[in-house]
Design a protein around this motif. Structure first.
Motif, PDB file in Angstrom:
ATOM      1  N   SER A  47       0.810  -1.220   0.000  1.00 15.93           N
ATOM      2  CA  SER A  47       0.000   0.000   0.000  1.00 15.93           C
ATOM      3  C   SER A  47       0.840   1.265   0.000  1.00 15.93           C
ATOM      4  O   SER A  47       0.294   2.348  -0.109  1.00 15.93           O
ATOM      5  CB  SER A  47      -0.906   0.018   1.236  1.00 15.93           C
ATOM      6  N   SER A  49       2.104   2.717   2.442  1.00 22.56           N
ATOM      7  CA  SER A  49       1.677   3.578   3.535  1.00 22.56           C
ATOM      8  C   SER A  49       2.779   3.818   4.551  1.00 22.56           C
ATOM      9  O   SER A  49       2.639   4.679   5.394  1.00 22.56           O
ATOM     10  CB  SER A  49       0.448   2.985   4.226  1.00 22.56           C
ATOM     11  N   ARG A  68       0.864   6.494   6.773  1.00 23.40           N
ATOM     12  CA  ARG A  68      -0.405   7.089   6.386  1.00 23.40           C
ATOM     13  C   ARG A  68      -1.564   6.252   6.914  1.00 23.40           C
ATOM     14  O   ARG A  68      -1.476   5.026   6.968  1.00 23.40           O
ATOM     15  CB  ARG A  68      -0.502   7.181   4.864  1.00 23.40           C
ATOM     16  N   ASN A  69      -2.651   6.931   7.269  1.00 23.06           N
ATOM     17  CA  ASN A  69      -3.905   6.294   7.730  1.00 23.06           C
ATOM     18  C   ASN A  69      -3.684   5.412   8.945  1.00 23.06           C
ATOM     19  O   ASN A  69      -4.212   4.307   9.024  1.00 23.06           O
ATOM     20  CB  ASN A  69      -4.539   5.504   6.580  1.00 23.06           C
ATOM     21  N   CYS A  70      -2.898   5.884   9.878  1.00 18.11           N
ATOM     22  CA  CYS A  70      -2.660   5.167  11.127  1.00 18.11           C
ATOM     23  C   CYS A  70      -2.607   6.198  12.250  1.00 18.11           C
ATOM     24  O   CYS A  70      -1.597   6.878  12.420  1.00 18.11           O
ATOM     25  CB  CYS A  70      -1.344   4.385  11.048  1.00 18.11           C
ATOM     26  N   PRO A  71      -3.696   6.351  13.025  1.00 17.77           N
ATOM     27  CA  PRO A  71      -3.745   7.409  14.031  1.00 17.77           C
ATOM     28  C   PRO A  71      -2.777   7.208  15.193  1.00 17.77           C
ATOM     29  O   PRO A  71      -2.535   8.105  15.960  1.00 17.77           O
ATOM     30  CB  PRO A  71      -5.191   7.388  14.508  1.00 17.77           C
ATOM     31  N   ASN A  88      -0.668  12.960  14.273  1.00 21.07           N
ATOM     32  CA  ASN A  88      -1.453  12.616  13.095  1.00 21.07           C
ATOM     33  C   ASN A  88      -1.858  13.904  12.366  1.00 21.07           C
ATOM     34  O   ASN A  88      -2.874  14.507  12.640  1.00 21.07           O
ATOM     35  CB  ASN A  88      -2.681  11.817  13.521  1.00 21.07           C
ATOM     36  N   GLY A  91      -3.547  12.926   8.153  1.00 20.18           N
ATOM     37  CA  GLY A  91      -3.599  11.475   8.012  1.00 20.18           C
ATOM     38  C   GLY A  91      -2.257  10.785   8.054  1.00 20.18           C
ATOM     39  O   GLY A  91      -2.157   9.600   7.764  1.00 20.18           O
ATOM     40  N   CYS A 114      -0.567  -1.220  13.793  1.00 15.39           N
ATOM     41  CA  CYS A 114      -1.528  -0.138  13.607  1.00 15.39           C
ATOM     42  C   CYS A 114      -2.920  -0.719  13.387  1.00 15.39           C
ATOM     43  O   CYS A 114      -3.145  -1.433  12.402  1.00 15.39           O
ATOM     44  CB  CYS A 114      -1.109   0.711  12.408  1.00 15.39           C
ATOM     45  N   ASN A 115      -3.845  -0.414  14.269  1.00 16.10           N
ATOM     46  CA  ASN A 115      -5.240  -0.834  14.136  1.00 16.10           C
ATOM     47  C   ASN A 115      -5.369  -2.339  13.907  1.00 16.10           C
ATOM     48  O   ASN A 115      -6.139  -2.795  13.059  1.00 16.10           O
ATOM     49  CB  ASN A 115      -5.946  -0.082  13.007  1.00 16.10           C
TER      50      ASN A 115
END
Length: 174
Positions: A47, A49, A68-71, A88, A91, A114-115
């Motif tokens: 990805s 990311s 990216r896209n990981c708070p 963050n 994003g 992450c998540n």
């Protein structure tokens, strides 16, 4: 005639400093490692990311990890202690890790938790570049330092010679 001499001394001093300035600003080579965009911006999960900067870092150096896209999350690797993602912004979360001083040079992986998912990225550790400090003057001056110093001495000698010549022509008065 005094104005001409003053102008000559001033021009000589500026020429000496002007010619020495590029040498004083010169470096002994590149200060960073050139890495292609493919090496810098690639994620192990496909990805893209996770990015690292710089891709190649020296022992004891600082590595910046952006996700990216990981708070929030944790970043782990054998090359540095576990760090936490923070900040963050738009994003993108970041973390900075200091590479161990005695990390073996070579290719390393890092893992971002992450998540509930794990993202991976590779980076390279390069052999450290030791500092030349603390040797008590045992290092010889560089050619740049010698050139700048010689230019300043030459300018001072020329200025002193002109001052003495001027003083003799005026009859020895101060």
């Amino acid at each position: 005639m005094r104005a001409a001499r003053t102008l000559a001394v001033t021009a000589t001093a500026f020429a000496a400093v002007g010619l020495a300035a590029p040498l004083a600003a010169a470096t002994h080579g590149p200060t960073h490692v050139a890495v292609s965009a493919h090496q810098v911006d690639r994620g192990g999960d496909g990805s893209n990311s996770v990015t690292v900067s710089p891709f190649a870092v020296h022992q004891g150096g600082i590595l910046t990890i952006s996700v990216r896209n990981c708070p929030g999350g944790r970043v782990t690797s054998n090359a540095f202690p576990t760090v936490t993602l923070s900040g963050n912004v738009n994003g993108v979360s970041t973390a900075t890790a200091r590479i161990h001083d005695h990390a073996t040079p070579g290719q390393y992986n890092l893992a971002v938790q992450c998540n509930g998912r794990t993202l991976t990225q590779t980076f390279r550790v390069l052999a450290g570049q030791g500092a030349q400090g603390g040797l008590g003057g045992s290092l010889a001056p560089s050619s740049t330092e010698m050139t700048v110093g010689g230019s300043l001495v030459a300018a001072a000698a020329l200025g002193g010679g002109l001052f003495i010549a001027r003083r003799r022509m005026s009859g020895g008065r101060a």
